[in-house]
Design an enzyme around this catalytic site. Structure first.
Site, PDB file in Angstrom:
ATOM      1  N   ASP A 179       0.981  -1.203   0.103  1.00 46.72           N
ATOM      2  CA  ASP A 179       0.088   0.034  -0.054  1.00 46.72           C
ATOM      3  C   ASP A 179       0.848   1.280  -0.039  1.00 46.72           C
ATOM      4  O   ASP A 179       1.898   1.338   0.650  1.00 46.72           O
ATOM      5  CB  ASP A 179      -0.696  -0.086   1.181  1.00 46.72           C
ATOM      6  CG  ASP A 179      -1.819   1.307   1.406  1.00 46.72           C
ATOM      7  OD1 ASP A 179      -2.794   1.363   0.568  1.00 46.72           O
ATOM      8  OD2 ASP A 179      -1.630   2.176   2.264  1.00 46.72           O
TER       9      ASP A 179
ATOM     10  N   GLU B 151       1.308  -0.706  -5.105  1.00 49.97           N
ATOM     11  CA  GLU B 151       0.634   0.446  -5.374  1.00 49.97           C
ATOM     12  C   GLU B 151       1.201   1.526  -5.459  1.00 49.97           C
ATOM     13  O   GLU B 151       1.186   2.467  -4.954  1.00 49.97           O
ATOM     14  CB  GLU B 151      -0.563   0.633  -4.043  1.00 49.97           C
ATOM     15  CG  GLU B 151      -1.822   1.383  -4.488  1.00 49.97           C
ATOM     16  CD  GLU B 151      -2.227   2.127  -3.430  1.00 49.97           C
ATOM     17  OE1 GLU B 151      -3.407   3.006  -3.929  1.00 49.97           O
ATOM     18  OE2 GLU B 151      -1.786   2.496  -2.591  1.00 49.97           O
TER      19      GLU B 151
HETATM   20  C1  NOJ Z   1      -4.167   3.702  -0.569  1.00 51.73           C
HETATM   21  C2  NOJ Z   1      -5.198   2.768  -0.409  1.00 51.73           C
HETATM   22  O1  NOJ Z   1      -5.681   2.330  -1.553  1.00 51.73           O
HETATM   23  C3  NOJ Z   1      -6.335   3.640   0.120  1.00 51.73           C
HETATM   24  O2  NOJ Z   1      -7.663   3.122   0.159  1.00 51.73           O
HETATM   25  C4  NOJ Z   1      -6.031   4.216   1.687  1.00 51.73           C
HETATM   26  O3  NOJ Z   1      -6.861   4.981   2.108  1.00 51.73           O
HETATM   27  C5  NOJ Z   1      -4.479   4.784   1.565  1.00 51.73           C
HETATM   28  N1  NOJ Z   1      -3.614   4.027   0.828  1.00 51.73           N
HETATM   29  C6  NOJ Z   1      -3.983   5.024   2.898  1.00 51.73           C
HETATM   30  O4  NOJ Z   1      -3.564   3.661   3.165  1.00 51.73           O
END
Ligand code: NOJ
Ligand code: MG
Length: 585
Positions: A258, A317
């Site tokens: 993430d 991500e």
């Molecule tokens: C990216 C995630 O996809 C999102 O849903 C989240 O709010 C943020 N990172 C913070 O972790």
């Protein structure tokens, strides 16, 4: 085109054009994927009997993202859970999906619905127990389903024990002293304490918060309750490494990392964000995103997961990154998600030229393995962003592009997001930023399983209601199973077609002139398939003859289940229709 040649020559659109030369063969070198599989003990456990080919499992799979809160509730509390997912595992066999990615299910105060972890190796009660997770792994393996889990290393919840220790640490002799990004800030002449700089949080407002216990500021890329860990501290890396080993030992097949672009901030906290150049927007994360130190950490994580077998998968991500950084994520041993198709409508109206450009950009990775995504828990569902009419065609595109596709739950039904206008938002992003347009509630609406109250998602009151606009009485798994022409059945057929050898390659060519219809060809030594998608709002008639190839078989259409022999010189598509044509040779 010579009968027995596999030259990729021009297709004609409309009756105006003469046949055009196809120029680009993107990623045609299959050798890239001819990676010798290492023989390791661990493979015996995780091998799904696929090592007869040179592709790794994650190069042959569809990844299906589950947002656990919204997938299936088993205990009537209105919130999806692990037992709910276990009860639906047969569904993945039905839709020919063999990898699931679970958004966070770890212990958390749920301020960001689990992306605020308070214990990385425990399960949030609302989702179940560690026994449930073990059972999920067991049941998934039994069915040959791989499991990828979310890994949220950039920040922890401020309720994490590490943060608690860090805020109570008295000096740097305490091992937790530097666990987070602390700063004294600046004391103004009038005694007021202010943050060291004007860095901004992604969810709105300053990225620094004064902690009353430690009397220092801490940095948070997201919510004030999501404190960023300090990756310049080797102890943090050590602890996070233990977390990775914990889940690898449990047998997970991969991690989705993430918010990786936020892992580091500039060392020099005296740097302030400059005023934007005239006519340009501010670069809000100039000092807090895409810092060069990230890649070394990704490499270290790759090394850790390699202790458990080289075929574990690392997905990053990585949003808003340059071409060069994309290369670096690959080089570090991860696959960076390619998100640009999600934004196609907003970026350039999702015209054929726009989509082709985005796809080509996604393939511009010098032989690395591509991937495409059209939806996730942070963006509107395809039926809402593109329009319902194009939902099936977008699944067709996703599943026929080279590389690994990721489908967001419900997209196989062409499901719409919930209509929560007028209701107070649940999403912290909308709440903190004070902007309802930022709400991600719509795309997090419950999965629609059947036509009963609450669409079979829960026997209780769902945390987000199922709303009328979704037409859940018709748009649900049970009803769609019985209809050959439903989005669900189209998706299943596409998932099967994806298994044909031509779609396992990275071979793709586009016409050198783009019209209103998105056209590309996928092929191997034996067979060529034309993918033709009418993203326009009016019907289109095309001449797709390529040299002396004038006929083919339409093996798939989003508008018909009948296979049909067709004249390539006269291909007609309804708005939103997508077809796959196997070309005669
Ligand atoms: C990216 C995630 O996809 C999102 O849903 C989240 O709010 C943020 N990172 C913070 O972790
Ligand atoms: Mg529940």
């Amino acid at each position: 085109m010579g009968k027995d040649t596999k030259q990729k020559l021009g297709f004609c659109e409309g009756n105006k054009c003469a046949c055009l030369m196809f120029l680009v063969v993107v990623g045609a070198i299959a050798a890239v994927v001819c990676v010798t599989l290492l023989v390791e003990d661990i493979r015996d456990i995780y091998d799904h009997g696929e090592n007869n080919s040179s592709l790794k499992w994650w190069q042959k799979t569809i990844i299906y993202q589950i947002y656990p809160r919204s997938f299936q509730d088993s205990d009537g509390d209105g919130i999806g859970d692990l037992k709910g997912i276990i009860s639906r595992l047969d569904y993945f066999e039905y839709i020919h999906v063999d990898t699931i990615w679970l958004s966070p299910f770890f212990e958390s105060p749920m301020k960001d619905f689990g992306y605020d972890v308070s214990n990385y190796t425990a399960i949030a009660k609302v989702f179940g127990t560690m026994e449930d997770f073990d059972e999920l792994m067991k049941q998934a393996k039994k069915r040959g389903i791989r499991v990828i889990i979310d890994f949220v290393p950039n920040h922890s919840s401020t309720e994490h024990d590490w943060f608690n220790r860090s805020r109570h640490a008295k000096d740097d002799k305490d091992p937790f002293w530097d666990f987070y990004v602390w700063n004294d800030g600046i004391t103004l002449a009038n005694g007021t304490r202010v943050p060291p700089n004007n860095w901004q949080s992604v969810f709105g407002g300053p990225a620094w918060e004064l902690d009353s216990v430690r009397d220092m500021f801490y940095y948070h890329a997201y919510l004030t309750s999501q404190a960023d860990l300090n990756y310049r501290n080797p102890k943090v890396l050590e602890k996070i490494g233990e977390v990775i080993r914990f889940w690898m030992t449990k047998g997970v097949d991969g991690l989705r990392i993430d918010a990786i672009p936020h892992l580091f901030e500039a060392k020099d906290t005296s740097l302030n964000l400059p005023e934007p150049e005239p006519g340009e927007g501010p670069d809000l994360y100039l000092y807090t995103q895409n810092q060069p130190e990230i890649f070394d950490v990704v490499k270290q994580w790759r090394k850790i997961i390699d202790e458990f077998g080289s075929d574990r998968f690392l997905l990053a991500e990585a949003f808003g990154i340059s071409r060069e950084d994309r290369r670096k994520y690959y080089e570090a041993g991860s696959v960076p998600f390619y998100f640009q198709l999600i934004k196609a409508k907003a970026r350039c109206c999702a015209t054929a030229a726009c989509l082709q450009g985005i796809i080509q950009e996604g393939l511009d990775i010098s032989g690395s393995w591509p991937n495409f995504v059209i939806g996730n828990h942070d963006n509107l569902r395809i039926a809402d962003s593109m329009g319902q009419k194009y939902a099936d065609a977008m699944n067709l595109m996703l599943l026929t592009l080279p590389g690994t596709p990721t489908s967001y739950y419900g997209e196989e039904l062409g499901m719409k997001g919930g209509d929560y206008k007028g209701l107070p938002p649940k999403d912290p992003k909308a709440i903190t930023s004070g902007n309802l347009n930022n709400s991600r509630d719509s795309e997090r609406n419950p999965m629609q399983w059947n036509s009963s109250t609450n669409a079979g998602f829960t026997s209780g009151s769902p945390w987000l209601p199922i709303t009328k606009n979704t037409d859940y009485k018709n748009v649900n798994v049970e009803s769609m199973k019985t209809d050959n022409t439903s989005s669900l059945n189209l998706y299943r057929r596409l998932a099967e077609i994806r298994q044909l050898p031509a779609f396992r390659t990275t071979n793709i060519v586009f016409p050198d002139k783009v019209g209103k219809v998105l056209v590309y060809e996928r092929y191997d030594d034996q067979t060529s398939y034309l993918i033709v998608i009418n993203v326009d709002s009016s019907p289109q008639r095309l001449d797709l003859r390529a040299g002396d190839i004038t006929t083919g078989v339409r093996i798939f259409s989003t508008k018909s289940v009948i296979e049909e022999r067709i004249e390539l010189g006269n291909v007609f598509l309804q708005p939103g229709e997508g077809v796959i044509i196997r070309m005669d040779d």
